[in-house]
Every structure is written in structure tokens, then in C-alpha cells.
Design an enzyme around this catalytic site. Structure first.
Site, PDB file in Angstrom:
ATOM      1  N   ASP A  18       0.810  -1.498   0.314  1.00  0.00           N
ATOM      2  CA  ASP A  18      -0.160  -0.155   0.199  1.00  0.00           C
ATOM      3  C   ASP A  18       1.093   1.298   0.163  1.00  0.00           C
ATOM      4  OD1 ASP A  18      -1.893   1.313   0.132  1.00  0.00           O
ATOM      5  OD2 ASP A  18      -2.933   0.796   1.829  1.00  0.00           O
ATOM      6  N   ASP A 112      -3.062   2.098  -6.291  1.00  0.00           N
ATOM      7  CA  ASP A 112      -1.817   2.733  -5.166  1.00  0.00           C
ATOM      8  C   ASP A 112      -1.921   1.441  -4.129  1.00  0.00           C
ATOM      9  OD1 ASP A 112      -4.756   3.373  -3.738  1.00  0.00           O
ATOM     10  OD2 ASP A 112      -3.934   4.685  -2.489  1.00  0.00           O
ATOM     11  N   GLU A 113      -2.373  -0.129  -4.260  1.00  0.00           N
ATOM     12  CA  GLU A 113      -2.411  -0.718  -3.233  1.00  0.00           C
ATOM     13  C   GLU A 113      -2.918  -2.457  -4.450  1.00  0.00           C
ATOM     14  OE1 GLU A 113      -5.056  -1.354  -0.448  1.00  0.00           O
ATOM     15  OE2 GLU A 113      -6.515  -0.092  -1.682  1.00  0.00           O
TER      16      GLU A 113
END
Length: 369
Positions: A18, A112-113
Site C-alpha cells: 500500500d 496505489d495498492e
């Protein structure tokens, strides 16, 4: 009786990576003058919604999904940056290239993860902890950004672990530690239990995993419907959803928050058109179609209204716009409008299915991680 080890499934090694305050961190990376300062991506001093907040802004109580007006009250010196999704996607692709150096079992959750299954990996490394460290170091070297990571034997616990040492840290939840860890975990910290559900549980006297564990499956299903089985399982460390490298899209949409509230029907039609054209671009880019058209209307008082229509056939561009206008005209809009959104669902793709079930007992060893 002796257990037949050969018939037992092997332990999975799952990493959840993350990025830390991703959008805001990208802006601070590209604008050195903003580093170390409270920053919000999205909105402005007068209106709009915060899409992401830097850690400096979070110290003032500024978080994503907060109205910009409230954010400014909490942090008068807050800097606002316009979102640059092309730039975020560019860096996200660089990060995913690093993931694929280790495994093809990568399940992106957003820009983003992502989850990674590194049980068998391209580097031949036995330690998922080591792999997570290497990935975070490579992300820092290649992009200049920090990432946090969680390591465990299933996705739920890996996701939970990635939040433990943020920012720029990592944590592992070993199989033999999971039960004790989950019993102590506040109910609001369980991944997948939102604010409303957490409040409902707290009203029932469920404040920690230990409290949740005391309730029967029948009780949880009665109170929470089919989600009751999920809650029953996760508090016992059971989550059988595999890392799915090809996540199936459920919907495709676009929306716009306006600088000035819209009042007249003509204004609404004129401003719906660019939203529609953006959806068309995304349809063409992804090569998919959908049978359900949904119009999203957010009023100046933040109340939300949606209108949908499902068709027998996938609409072409002309029909899609016709349906969008019909939904807009469906009933009179009595309040001013701050946001319009348009989306498609019931796509021409196979729906993703996630199964929860009884987990077999596995002879875990902490050295496996």
C-alpha cells in the site's frame, strides 16, 4: 491419529503493498516546494472534496472524502493540488512492473495498492518478509515514494498488517499469532467492517475481535445477513479468497464536481455532456459495454440521488446519451447540484465470485515466512 501431511494444502504467502498517501506524495515529489507541508489533492478553498491528504494534513484532521470547506477550517494553510491521474497511473505502472519481477499473481485493488501471492515466486525466495522489504526498497529507488506492506497467510490478514506500521513500514501476522492478534483488534480496525457496521456491532457490545468471536454464526447471519458468515470467518483468521490476477471490473463511470452549483436544466444538460464523453473514452479504452445506465446527482447539501435503467441490449453511444438525458429529465430536480456522475454496470464480462468456506487446519511454522 497421525496426520497425512501430503494431503494438506500448503500455506500461502500473501503480501499487501500500500503506497503511503499516494496522490499527495506524488504531488510533493513533483513539487519540492510542497514537501513537508499540509497538502490536499482535489477540491479548492471554496468547494469540492478532498481525494487524498498528505500526512502533514492528516495531523490537522484532514482526510479523503472530506469537503474542502471543512478541510480549510481544520487546516487554514492547506495547499490544494489538482488531481493528475495520468501521472498517478504512470507511477502505478512502474510500481506494478516491480511486482511482476517477483510474481504474476498480482491483484491490483487501485492505483496505489495490490495483493501479491509470493508462495512460489520468480526469485526463488522462501521468505515473504524479505520479498516485501525488497519490493519496498525498489519502489523507493525507482519512484522516490514510500510504500508500506503487510505479510500473512491470507489477503484479509495481509491487508490488516499493512496498516500496522504506516507510513513506510511493514508488519507480519504469523499463523500462530493470528488468533490472539484478532481477539485484541478493535472492531473498527477490521478490514471490510465500515463505520456503520462498526457502530451497529458496538451497540451490540462488540468492541473487539474477542467480543465478535463469542457470537454464533446463526446470530451474526440474523443480524448482518450474508455478511455474517464473513465476519464469523475473519475473526478466526479464515479468508479463502485467492489472489486474483485478473480482477473483473463491475462498473465503469465518471463524475465531475462543479466550481459553481448548477440550477437550471440547461446547465445540467450542458455539464452532463463532458461527463458522458469521459465515460465513452473509458469504454473505448477498456473495450467493454454495459446494460445498466446510472445517473448520479449530488446536491449542494451533499444529499445523493441515483437514477438507473437496465436495457435488454448493450446501448450504442447514441442510445447511451439518450438514456442519460431521459434519466436527467425523469423527475424535476428541485435543489441545486454540485456533482453529476454517469456510469455503466452489468458489463459484458464474467462477474467475479468470492467464496468463503471452512478452512482446513494446516500445520503452520513461523519460519515459513
Amino acid at each position: 491419529m497421525e496426520t497425512n501431511q501430503e494431503n494438506l494444502p500448503s500455506i500461502r504467502k500473501i503480501i499487501h503493498v500500500d503506497m503511503d498517501a499516494f496522490y499527495a506524495s506524488v504531488e510533493q515529489l513533483d513539487h519540492p516546494e510542497w514537501r513537508g507541508k499540509p497538502l490536499a489533492v482535489g477540491g479548492n478553498e471554496v468547494r469540492g472534496v478532498v481525494a487524498a491528504a498528505s500526512y502533514e494534513a492528516r495531523k490537522f484532521g484532514v482526510y479523503s472524502a472530506m469537503s474542502s470547506a471543512l478541510a480549510v477550517k481544520k487546516c487554514p494553510n492547506l495547499i490544494f493540488a489538482r488531481p493528475r491521474f495520468d501521472r498517478y497511473k504512470e507511477i502505478s505502472n512502474q510500481i506494478r512492473e516491480i511486482f511482476y519481477e517477483y510474481t504474476d499473481l498480482v491483484e491490483p485493488l487501485s492505483l496505489d495498492e495490490a495483493f501479491l501471492d509470493v508462495t512460489e515466486n520468480k526469485m526463488g525466495l522462501k521468505s515473504a518478509i524479505l520479498i516485501a522489504r525488497q519490493i519496498r526498497a525498489k519502489i523507493k529507488e525507482k519512484t522516490g515514494l514510500n510504500a508500506s506492506a503487510g505479510v500473512s497467510y491470507n489477503k484479509f490478514l495481509a491487508k490488516t498488517a499493512s496498516d500496522l506500521n504506516k507510513p513506510n513500514g511493514q508488519a507480519v501476522i504469523l499463523p500462530e499469532e493470528a488468533a490472539a492478534f484478532l481477539e485484541k483488534l478493535p472492531i473498527g480496525k477490521f478490514f471490510g467492517i465500515g463505520k456503520v457496521t462498526a457502530e451497529k456491532m458496538q451497540n451490540l457490545g462488540i468492541h473487539t475481535g474477542k467480543d465478535l468471536k463469542e457470537y454464533s454464526l446463526q446470530f451474526l447471519i440474523k443480524k448482518f445477513g450474508k455478511s455474517g458468515l464473513h465476519y464469523f470467518n475473519i475473526v478466526r483468521g479464515i479468508h479463502l479468497s485467492e489472489v486474483q490476477p485478473h480482477r473483473v471490473r463491475k462498473s465503469l463511470s465518471a463524475e465531475n464536481t462543479f466550481e459553481k452549483d448548477l440550477i437550471t436544466l440547461q446547465e445540467l444538460e450542458e455539464n452532463l455532456r463532458p461527463v458522458f464523453e469521459e465515460v465513452i473514452k473509458r469504454i473505448e479504452r477498456n473495450g467493454i459495454k454495459g446494460r445498466t445506465v446510472t445517473l448520479k446527482i449530488k446536491h449542494s447539501d451533499f444529499t445523493l440521488q441515483t437514477r438507473s435503467r437496465t436495457l435488454e441490449q448493450y446501448p450504442d453511444e447514441k442510445t447511451f446519451w439518450k438514456i442519460a438525458l431521459e434519466l436527467l429529465h425523469q423527475e424535476e430536480i428541485l435543489q441545486s447540484v454540485r456533482l453529476l456522475g454517469l456510469g455503466l454496470s452489468n458489463l459484458n464480462v464474467t462477474e467475479e465470485q468470492i467464496h468463503f468456506g471452512e478452512q482446513l487446519r494446516i500445520p503452520f511454522e513461523s519460519t515459513a515466512f
